[in-house]
Design a protein around this motif. Structure first.
Motif, short mmCIF file in Angstrom:
data_model
loop_
_atom_site.label_atom_id
_atom_site.label_comp_id
_atom_site.label_asym_id
_atom_site.label_seq_id
_atom_site.Cartn_x
_atom_site.Cartn_y
_atom_site.Cartn_z
N PHE A 103 -3.53 25.75 -37.67
CA PHE A 103 -3.28 24.85 -36.54
C PHE A 103 -4.14 25.31 -35.37
N MET A 104 -4.32 24.39 -34.42
CA MET A 104 -5.00 24.73 -33.16
C MET A 104 -4.24 24.05 -32.03
N PRO A 130 2.60 25.53 -35.48
CA PRO A 130 2.86 26.95 -35.73
C PRO A 130 4.10 27.12 -36.58
N ALA A 131 4.05 28.10 -37.46
CA ALA A 131 5.21 28.34 -38.32
C ALA A 131 6.41 28.76 -37.51
N LEU A 164 6.34 19.09 -34.03
CA LEU A 164 7.04 18.68 -35.24
C LEU A 164 6.05 17.92 -36.12
N ASN A 165 5.89 18.39 -37.34
CA ASN A 165 4.94 17.76 -38.27
C ASN A 165 5.67 17.31 -39.53
N HIS A 209 -5.27 30.84 -38.67
CA HIS A 209 -5.88 30.48 -39.95
C HIS A 209 -7.01 29.48 -39.77
N LEU A 210 -7.87 29.75 -38.81
CA LEU A 210 -9.04 28.90 -38.56
C LEU A 210 -10.32 29.71 -38.76
N GLN A 211 -11.39 29.01 -39.12
CA GLN A 211 -12.74 29.54 -39.09
C GLN A 211 -13.50 28.73 -38.04
#
Length: 1296
Positions: free
Chosen positions: A372-373, A488-489, A497-498, A532-534
């Motif tokens: 996520f960002m 975010p977890a 909320l996703n 968890h991004l590049q």
């Protein structure tokens, strides 16, 4: 393209790639200069540093300055160290070392490259491995030579793991050499035109090579044309390179030839392209992959005299190219270097610059479901509204792009590859709009959400096709939180909320309220948050560019994996590797199938495709029938100006299929019939053959011998048998007589089959005539299915050459044993291995290692497998998964690591039945062993190997159940057979019913004699039924269908006026009459089952033990009776089916029924172990059988209620599609032909009925007047034209 050509092309491709990479290796011997050690500290950058003495400038190999190396402030996976080499350089190796005098070193890392310091690209080794192993201490140097050298300016190293007793510590060096570069940049309106120097003659070899970096996904890269109007173009279309060959200016399909290669070539990284033509062969190389192209003859010769780069110069091209081209070389001449020198042969159009100017796009890769960002809104939305825009590329059909909280909730997401916007407002119905399609194609797509003046718009790729007007404008307040990709977890549900899937893919050009977002600040955590991004790279991978799917399977993919669609291919598995069909008719037969059309895949998982073949299983041998286009009897008469007659034969199977079937079969044959009247065949006065035929593999070879004679003999069969009409000639037809002669026989030498053409001479003589027919190719036997070896010691084994199954490996075999464990198969490499073993009486274990650590797949059976019965094992390993199947148990599966090694590299011998250590060997039998569709000849190797015996008898314990209807399994040296002597059925498995239609007056009388019964039983054991025997028990079974009542089905008489009869009474009920005491009346046992004369087929069984009799009809309950007369049936003499002609001693009541007999269908008649109906139909001339009246052999009993007689006759019908496993396949016939076909059938049926009636009348008349000596006409008209197969097996008529 035939298989042989494919193999040659594959070898050529390997040679090209080997030469290409050997070029790099050769250069690598001198391209190994240290590149980092002489750089100034300003060339080093890092994510952070622990202190001034731990800075990145101290990270030079073997240096001790500062703290002895670089260490970041925190040891985590967000850290990196970067080196600027000053210019684009060829990098061949990298070396790492820990921080001097510390406990700090890396244990694993990623290597990244870039030209600009942005848009990084991860280096991946073979097998798509990204991680490099690191050091094991602080001072040791570990160097990795890059398998494919890289050309870049910037090098970045990202720690993945480090010594947990210390922290991240690093010193490094890279090795390489300078890269010579001539670059031109094109802006979409510019181009270069090169006029090539003409040669003295058209060149047979042409070579273009270049490197390119593209901003757009489409555009013409290069166009080469000549005076012949033949041209070649290299074009980008959606990131794929197209090579287009064209003749003339037309855009019709016939005027061009198109091939494609590569994908994601618009990633703004350099890609290498090479086009090498040698005659009609062309090699197209894109990066590391080479495709071999056969140039159609209409595009040859091709001699280009000008080359344009960057312009839209070809018909139907994809627009102009935008990007950079480097080192464009034609036949060794660098064309861009000529342009830089302002050579007169070069024309420059537009703004061409000789440096690579490219825009900088900072991309973000969402790598996992946890990605996520979070971005805070930096500026207040204007009163007019708000907007969010971005570009994305992904393979996934679904994923959250954006969410934020308003007075409810807003979600912008992908679903079914479309963009959806969903808004929840308090006190309002939810709103959802969608737009776009197929957005998971890996291309860059733009999406913009705009809320302005009460109008809400979602636009995809600039298309505002979907909009809503009823909602008030959305707005962002300063500090509002926007979540991209996911949540975010640990986040608060009220904040993010996703309800949808997380997004996995790349995002770039992100704007909020019209302002671009600086993602570098996000990366430096100066703004927002992420996980968890590049960042500053797009890590998308095309797993289908070089498809892992075999045999034409369609490849599709998601972000993390691929999927192969194997429908309509005939193969199954994760990569469409394993054939779903059997490899021979023999294999289908021994699965219990009957005659019919089947798809046969002769090499299993090999390259040869399936083929539809007729399998004839009506005999003990299973015949594979390969049909061709001309099996009719053809008459040849003299024709003016024609000295020869030529016939060609086209087979239903392609060449590689024919060759494989012939080689795999034990025996093949083809009938060649030739009849002649004053027509020579082979011999002439000059000794040259007048006629010949061509046969054998490929184009075939001329054969000058005739059917029945060995190849090269120039003889016919009569010469070998010494019975030719003219003893001085080698063929009957060479006798040159004015009467019909015959030279026919079977061609049985496999190396000369199939017959491909036939040339007949000697046909020009006046009055001569001949006729020929070439039958279908027929083969039987399967060398592989019964090929077995017996291992009698744990230390014994067979060895074969190394098994090559680098990317796909399938192993199948059968085994039987009494041992509790043992290794079936093992092959080792330096680190890799593959092994199959019986690990316990109930477990089979498949284990292997391709470099990711050992992986095991196990199948457990409910019962022990060391039962000395055959069990089948099938194991497969591919790049996606491994599977193991035992018998018909569910397959066990094990997925391969997502980013692990995929090549299985073995180098030792392949051991069968044991191991290299001679431990844990297998004791028992292994049969039909195949690896990747190739059968291993176990028997041949076993003949020369101590401790191993060829062959392995004992098949009835496993396959005896295939012998049905009281058939008896008989062991053969290899395989088994079914003896149907004591069965009422016939066929390979005693499953084909024997039926006949009895017409009025028809009768079969069977006389019991001991020799006859022995013959019918097929054994030497004495039967329980023969002359003068006394029976105290009988077993009778019969199926019948009739509309007649009363009727006599079966009558058994004795020499003592005793009898047994089965009949239908006038009330359509079955009665069994027993008269076992001549002084008393018969016992009449009447069944309660009614309406048996209804024309349907009924199955009856009668069993007597002493005075107890049981009767069962169809599936009704068994009825029990007792007889009151004697219990012994004395002097059994004969059995009669149908009308009884000798009824002098019968009871008056039975005498009337005997005169009526039976009309209808009788099938599967069995009295104890004797089948009188089968004997009459199959041995009508036997002395113990008498047939009276009209009797018609039929299949009327094929719908018998007997469940063991369920074999079906398979015909061609109007069905299509794939056959299920073990099911016969039917030809596909167009549905609109059904009516025509029906009419034809009706006409044929009426015609044949009329002919049958006429033939029957003529036949009866002929039988009344013909004499014992049959005379023939002097010259009958094609008197030999009767079918080679004779009457049909299913219908023979007798008139006695």
């Amino acid at each position: 393209m035939d298989i042989r050509s494919k193999k040659i092309q594959g070898i050529t491709a390997q040679v090209v790639l080997t030469l290409f990479f050997s070029h790099w290796v050769t250069r690598g011997e001198v391209c190994h200069t240290p590149l980092v050690s002489s750089l100034p500290p300003s060339s080093f950058r890092s994510s952070s540093q622990l202190s001034g003495s731990h800075g990145p400038g101290f990270a030079k190999l073997n240096r001790r300055e500062g703290a002895g190396g670089w260490s970041p402030r925190n040891s985590d996976r967000h850290q990196w160290l970067e080196v600027d080499l000053g210019r684009r350089t060829q990098i061949a190796a990298v070396a790492t070392q820990g921080r001097y005098g510390s406990s700090d070193w890396l244990m694993a890392y990623l290597l990244m490259f870039s030209d600009t310091g942005h848009n990084w690209r991860q280096y991946r080794q073979e097998d798509n491995i990204g991680a490099f192993p690191g050091n094991s201490n602080a001072d040791g140097v570990l160097q990795h030579k890059l398998q494919h050298p890289v050309i870049a300016r910037h090098v970045r190293l990202i720690p993945l793991d480090w010594n947990r007793n210390g922290q991240i510590g690093l010193r490094l060096e890279t090795y390489g050499c300078p890269h010579n570069s001539d670059v031109a940049s094109f802006d979409g309106g510019s181009s270069l035109l090169f006029r090539l120097a003409p040669g003295p003659a058209p060149m047979s070899r042409e070579m273009f090579s270049l490197n390119f970096k593209s901003v757009r996904n489409s555009g013409t890269l290069l166009h080469a044309a000549g005076a012949s109007e033949r041209s070649l173009a290299l074009e980008l279309e959606k990131g794929t390179l197209l090579l287009r060959l064209r003749k003339g200016r037309s855009s019709s399909p016939d005027s061009q030839h198109l091939v494609s290669m590569g994908s994601l070539l618009d990633d703004q990284h350099w890609h290498r392209v090479a086009v090498e033509r040698h005659g009609a062969d062309l090699n197209l190389t894109v990066d590391k992959n080479t495709l071999l192209v056969q140039i159609p003859t209409r595009f040859i010769p091709w001699d280009p005299d000008q080359v344009s780069v960057g312009s839209e110069a070809s018909v139907g091209s994809r627009g102009n190219f935008v990007g950079c081209v480097e080192n464009l070389v034609h036949n060794g001449v660098n064309l861009i270097r000529l342009a830089k020198r302002r050579d007169g042969r070069v024309t420059v159009k537009g703004n061409v610059t000789f440096s690579c100017a490219e825009p900088t796009f900072v991309a973000v890769t969402f790598t996992s479901p946890q990605s996520f960002m979070l971005l805070p809104v930096a500026t207040q939305s204007s009163p007019a509204g708000a907007s969010v825009g971005l570009q994305f590329r992904t393979w996934n059909k679904a994923g959250l792009l954006l969410t934020f909280n308003g007075p409810g909730g807003v979600w912008l997401y992908l679903s079914k590859a479309r963009v959806h916007l969903q808004i929840h407002k308090l006190d309002r119905a939810p709103l959802e709009i969608s737009t776009g399609s197929a957005l998971n194609d890996g291309q860059w797509h733009s999406v913009k959400l705009t809320s302005r003046r009460g109008r809400l718009t979602v636009a995809v790729d600039g298309d505002e096709a979907s909009s809503a007007h009823a909602l008030p404008s959305l707005s962002f307040t300063k500090g509002s939180r926007l979540y991209f990709g996911g949540c975010p977890a640990e986040g608060n549900a009220q904040q993010c909320l996703n309800p949808f899937e997380a997004f996995q893919g790349c995002v770039r050009l992100l704007t909020v309220n019209g302002q671009p977002v600086d993602l570098i600040e996000v990366k430096q955590r100066l703004m927002g948050n992420y996980s968890h991004l590049q960042i500053d790279m797009c890590g998308i991978i095309d797993r289908c560019s070089v498809t892992p799917c075999e045999h034409g399977g369609g490849c599709s993919q998601s972000w993390s994996t691929f999927h192969c669609n194997c429908s309509s291919t005939g193969y199954s598995g994760a990569t469409c590797h394993s054939s779903i069909y059997e490899q021979s008719c023999e294999a289908y037969k021994h699965k219990g199938n009957t005659s019919g059309y089947y798809y046969v895949d002769v090499d299993g998982s090999g390259p040869i495709r399936r083929q539809l073949i007729y399998c004839n299983m009506t005999e003990d041998k299973t015949w594979t029938v390969i049909q061709h286009n001309n099996t009719e009897l053809t008459t040849v008469r003299p024709s003016p100006g024609k000295n020869q007659h030529t016939a060609h034969f086209e087979y239903a199977s392609v060449e590689e299929q024919l060759e494989a079937i012939i080689n795999q079969s034990d025996h093949c044959e083809q009938e060649l019939i030739y009849h002649c009247w004053k027509s020579h065949l082979l011999n002439t006065a000059g000794g040259l053959p007048l006629s010949w035929w061509v046969g054998g593999p490929g184009a075939g070879r001329v054969q000058n011998s005739w059917a029945g004679a060995p190849p090269g003999s120039r003889q016919c069969a009569c010469s070998l048998q010494r019975n030719c009409v003219d003893p001085k000639r080698h063929c009957n037809c060479d006798a040159d007589q004015s009467e019909w002669a015959n030279d026919s026989g079977l061609l049985t030498h496999k190396e000369t089959l199939p017959v491909r053409s036939l040339v007949l001479g000697g046909i020009q003589r006046p009055g001569s005539e001949s006729a020929y027919r070439v039958g279908h190719l027929r083969c039987h036997g399967d060398k592989n299915i019964w090929n077995a070896a017996f291992f009698d010691k744990e230390t014994s084994y067979l060895h074969f050459p190394t098994f090559h199954g680098e990317l796909s490996a399938d192993i199948s075999f059968l085994f039987k044993t009494t041992s509790s464990s043992g290794v079936f198969l093992e092959n080792l490499g330096i680190k890799d291995f593959i092994r199959l073993e019986l690990s316990s009486p109930t477990e089979v274990l498949f284990s292997f290692d391709v470099g990711n650590g050992p992986l095991e797949v196990c199948v457990k059976a409910a019962v022990p497998m060391n039962d000395n019965r055959w069990h089948r094992v099938r194991a497969e390993r591919n790049v996606k998964e491994a599977s193991l199947r035992l018998d018909e148990l569910p397959a066990a599966m094990q997925e391969a690591p997502a980013d692990g090694h995929i090549h299985l590299q073995l180098n030792s011998q392949l051991f069968i039945g044991g191991t290299a250590s001679r431990q844990k060997g297998f004791r028992g039998c292994i049969r039909s062993l195949q690896l990747n569709g190739v059968a291993l000849d176990l028997e041949e190797r076993a003949k020369i190997t101590p401790g191993v015996r060829a062959g392995c008898p004992g098949y009835c314990s496993s396959y005896g159940s295939l012998c049905r209807n009281q058939g008896r399994c008989v062991e053969n040296a290899n395989s088994f057979s079914c003896n149907c002597g004591s069965s009422a059925y016939t066929g390979a498995f005693c499953s084909r019913e024997v039926s006949a239609i009895f017409k009025s007056g028809a009768s079969i009388s069977y006389t019991f004699t001991e020799p006859v019964v022995k013959e019918l039983n097929g054994s030497d054991r004495t039967s329980s039924v023969y002359s003068d025997v006394t029976l105290s028990a009988e077993n009778i079974s019969v199926s019948f269908g009739t509309s007649q009542s009363p009727a006599l089905l079966l009558y058994i008489r004795s020499d003592h006026t005793e009898y047994l009869a089965l009949l239908l009474n006038k009330n359509h009920e079955l009665e069994v009459w027993y008269r076992l005491d001549s002084s008393r009346d018969a016992d009449i046992l009447r069944s309660k089952v009614r309406n048996l004369a209804n024309g349907r087929l009924h199955a009856v069984t009668v069993a007597r033990r002493a005075d107890a009799v049981s009767v069962q009809i169809d599936h009704n309950s068994k009825e029990d009776f007792n007889i009151t007369s004697d219990v012994e049936f004395n002097g059994v003499k004969s059995l009669v089916l149908g009308r009884v002609y000798d009824s002098g001693n019968l009871d008056p009541a039975l005498s009337h029924l005997a005169s009526l007999g039976f009309t209808g269908c009788l099938s599967a008649v069995l009295f104890n172990s004797v089948s009188p109906l089968k004997a009459a139909l199959l041995h009508p001339d036997a002395s113990y059988v008498t047939i009276t009246g009209p009797l018609l052999q039929s299949t009327c009993g094929s719908t018998s209620a007997n469940p063991d007689a369920a074999d079906a006759t398979h015909h061609l019908s109007g069905q299509s599609g794939l056959a299920g496993e073990g099911q016969p396949e039917v030809n596909a016939i167009r549905s609109d032909s059904a009516l025509i076909g029906g009419m034809i059938v009706v006409v044929i049926f009426v015609s044949m009925s009329a002919l049958a009636i006429m033939a029957r009348v003529l036949y009866r008349r002929k039988r009344t007047c013909q004499s014992r000596e049959v005379k023939t006409e002097a010259r009958p008209e094609l008197a030999f034209s009767r079918s080679q197969n004779g009457p049909s097996e299913t219908q023979k008529e007798y008139f006695i």
